[in-house]
Design a protein around this motif. Structure first.
Motif, PDB file in Angstrom:
ATOM      1  N   ILE A 276       8.414  20.075  27.087  1.00 60.99           N
ATOM      2  CA  ILE A 276       7.519  19.319  26.201  1.00 60.99           C
ATOM      3  C   ILE A 276       6.951  20.229  25.121  1.00 60.99           C
ATOM      4  O   ILE A 276       6.816  19.819  23.956  1.00 60.99           O
ATOM      5  N   GLY A 277       6.661  21.473  25.455  1.00 66.52           N
ATOM      6  CA  GLY A 277       6.170  22.427  24.463  1.00 66.52           C
ATOM      7  C   GLY A 277       7.164  22.645  23.341  1.00 66.52           C
ATOM      8  O   GLY A 277       6.776  22.967  22.207  1.00 66.52           O
ATOM      9  N   GLY A 278       8.453  22.457  23.628  1.00 66.65           N
ATOM     10  CA  GLY A 278       9.482  22.610  22.613  1.00 66.65           C
ATOM     11  C   GLY A 278       9.632  21.411  21.702  1.00 66.65           C
ATOM     12  O   GLY A 278      10.400  21.459  20.736  1.00 66.65           O
ATOM     13  N   TYR A 279       8.896  20.327  21.986  1.00 66.21           N
ATOM     14  CA  TYR A 279       8.979  19.141  21.137  1.00 66.21           C
ATOM     15  C   TYR A 279       8.248  19.315  19.803  1.00 66.21           C
ATOM     16  O   TYR A 279       8.469  18.548  18.871  1.00 66.21           O
ATOM     17  N   GLY A 280       7.340  20.292  19.736  1.00 67.48           N
ATOM     18  CA  GLY A 280       6.586  20.488  18.497  1.00 67.48           C
ATOM     19  C   GLY A 280       5.359  21.334  18.725  1.00 67.48           C
ATOM     20  O   GLY A 280       5.186  21.934  19.798  1.00 67.48           O
ATOM     21  N   GLU A 281       4.504  21.424  17.723  1.00 73.52           N
ATOM     22  CA  GLU A 281       3.274  22.215  17.821  1.00 73.52           C
ATOM     23  C   GLU A 281       2.238  21.426  18.618  1.00 73.52           C
ATOM     24  O   GLU A 281       1.594  20.508  18.104  1.00 73.52           O
ATOM     25  N   LEU A 282       2.062  21.795  19.887  1.00 73.67           N
ATOM     26  CA  LEU A 282       1.130  21.100  20.767  1.00 73.67           C
ATOM     27  C   LEU A 282       0.207  22.105  21.440  1.00 73.67           C
ATOM     28  O   LEU A 282       0.619  23.223  21.765  1.00 73.67           O
ATOM     29  N   SER A 283      -1.037  21.699  21.697  1.00 77.06           N
ATOM     30  CA  SER A 283      -1.980  22.554  22.403  1.00 77.06           C
ATOM     31  C   SER A 283      -1.695  22.511  23.902  1.00 77.06           C
ATOM     32  O   SER A 283      -0.951  21.653  24.390  1.00 77.06           O
ATOM     33  N   SER A 284      -2.307  23.433  24.656  1.00 78.35           N
ATOM     34  CA  SER A 284      -2.120  23.458  26.116  1.00 78.35           C
ATOM     35  C   SER A 284      -2.570  22.157  26.746  1.00 78.35           C
ATOM     36  O   SER A 284      -1.922  21.633  27.665  1.00 78.35           O
TER      37      SER A 284
END
Length: 437
Positions: A276-284
């Protein structure tokens, strides 16, 4: 009719099951929530462990999987001990030891200490899941076991629903007291298991005749019905010892299906946050919330589907369908982008514990006593090697290619093999074409 536990009269079976579920399940589910949280919380800490300690994706995959080596090795001995000393004492011991070791993960210094602590955690927690699966066979007759198993497995879903957002918040404690956020996470998620162990010691009865919420007639009748079912299943299957368990074709089929299932479960548990972190710029916190979504569907599947496992035939069809659903979900996750990929993982997760709760009723239809305790542990032991294989392959593929899609396709292939095996399952001593299938 009086329904007080001290009365001499007996409550109807449906009412009695509700009472037992209400008294036992909250405590057992809470224990499993904590156990799954403490074994998988390294998933949310993966990126921080790489930055702060230099633990690579490959090393992380090895460490994530090493837990299952010692967990698997101690499964059968642990369940046989529990059969002798009782669930109350043994589950309490398991919870205290794993809670302390999980909290001790805060003090790892690099790859080798990470490996050692994961091995110790696996040894400490060994026997909890198969122990509870055996424990539930002492409280529920065959028609009700899949439902009870499904409710217990809600613990895994709750752990993943709560764990990812909670882990994201605890990582935000970075710098407090000179500790990293992941150190706070391990301590604050590990020590509560020791506190819950006190409640297990005080409140969990070993068997129906020890329970204060059942009267003597109810408890003795329940134990008698279960003993009669065990004896009939054992006589029909002819599997009366651990030596014969390892030769029982149906038990080996359960092992094969469960191994494929566990590869899928733990591949998703440990690598979904990074996918999911690789889907885009997301916070923890955002990653944690999105990671929790498939496990909401897993909880729905565990709560709804097992109640339809009313016969051997229905149980096998449910296993067939859910194995195919897991494969389809992972294929969609591997082939699609963020939206449809997440939908695929939700489909796979919906099937996870719907399948598992039904699958573990099959050994209980053929075994009894210590052989049943050891047989359930044997199935879990071999299946749990999937907990090593799944994370290891996912980590190795990501380390080599920088992407996780190759590992996901590996999972699809393994689960399809398990799906084929599931079509040969038989409940108890049923034969193909039997009206009881």
């Amino acid at each position: 009719m009086s329904t007080s536990p001290g009365a001499a009269t007996m409550r109807p079976p449906a009412e009695l099951n509700k009472v037992i579920l209400r008294k036992l399940m909250p405590l057992l589910v809470a224990a499993y929530v904590m156990s799954f949280l403490d074994r998988t919380n390294i998933g949310i800490a993966k990126e921080r462990l790489e930055i702060d300690l230099g633990i690579s994706a490959t090393a992380y995959g090895i460490g994530a999987g090493l837990f299952f080596i010692t967990y698997a090795l101690f499964e059968v001995p642990s369940n046989l001990i529990m059969h002798r000393v009782g669930a109350r004492f043994w589950i309490t011991r398991i919870m205290i030891s794993w809670g302390l070791i999980s909290a001790g993960m805060a003090f790892v210094q690099g790859e080798w200490s990470f490996y050692v602590m994961r091995l110790l955690l696996g040894a400490a927690e060994a026997g909890l899941y198969p122990g509870v699966m055996f424990y539930l066979t002492r409280w529920f007759t065959r028609p009700d076991r899949a439902k009870a198993n499904g409710l217990f497995l809600l613990g895994v879903s709750f752990a993943n629903i709560v764990g990812a957002p909670l882990g994201g918040l605890l990582l935000g404690m970075d710098g407090i007291g000179g500790w990293h956020g992941w150190q706070w996470m391990f301590v604050l998620e590990g020590l509560p298991a020791c506190l819950l162990a006190v409640l297990v010691w005080k409140l969990l009865p070993d068997r129906p005749t020890d329970a204060r919420f059942l009267n003597r007639a109810e408890a003795e009748a329940l134990e008698r019905r279960i003993a009669e079912e065990d004896a009939a299943g054992e006589a029909a299957s002819g599997t009366r010892s651990m030596r014969l368990v390892w030769r029982d074709r149906q038990i080996l089929l359960v092992v094969g299906v469960y191994l494929a299932h566990q590869i899928a479960v733990y591949a998703l548990s440990y690598f979904l946050p990074s996918i999911i972190g690789g889907y885009g710029e997301l916070s923890s916190v955002q990653i944690g919330l999105l990671t929790a979504l498939p496990w909401v569907f897993a909880a729905i599947g565990a709560a709804v589907v097992p109640r339809f496992a009313s016969s051997g035939r229905a149980s096998r069809k449910l296993i067939n369908a859910t194995m195919i659903g897991i494969a389809a979900g992972f294929a969609l996750g591997a082939a699609s982008g963020a939206v449809f990929g997440l939908i695929g993982f939700c489909l796979a997760a919906f099937c996870f514990f719907a399948l598992q709760s039904v699958l573990f009723t099959f050994p209980a239809s053929r075994l009894s006593g210590a052989t049943l305790a050891g047989g359930i542990a044997f199935v879990n032991t071999i299946g749990l090697f999937g907990g090593f294989i799944g994370p290891y392959v996912m980590g190795a593929v990501e380390g080599a290619t920088g992407e996780s899609s190759g590992g996901l396709w590996f999972v699809v292939g393994v689960v399809l093999v398990g799906a084929v095996l599931s079509f040969f399952l038989r409940y108890g001593a049923d034969k193909p074409g039997s009206t009881e299938e």
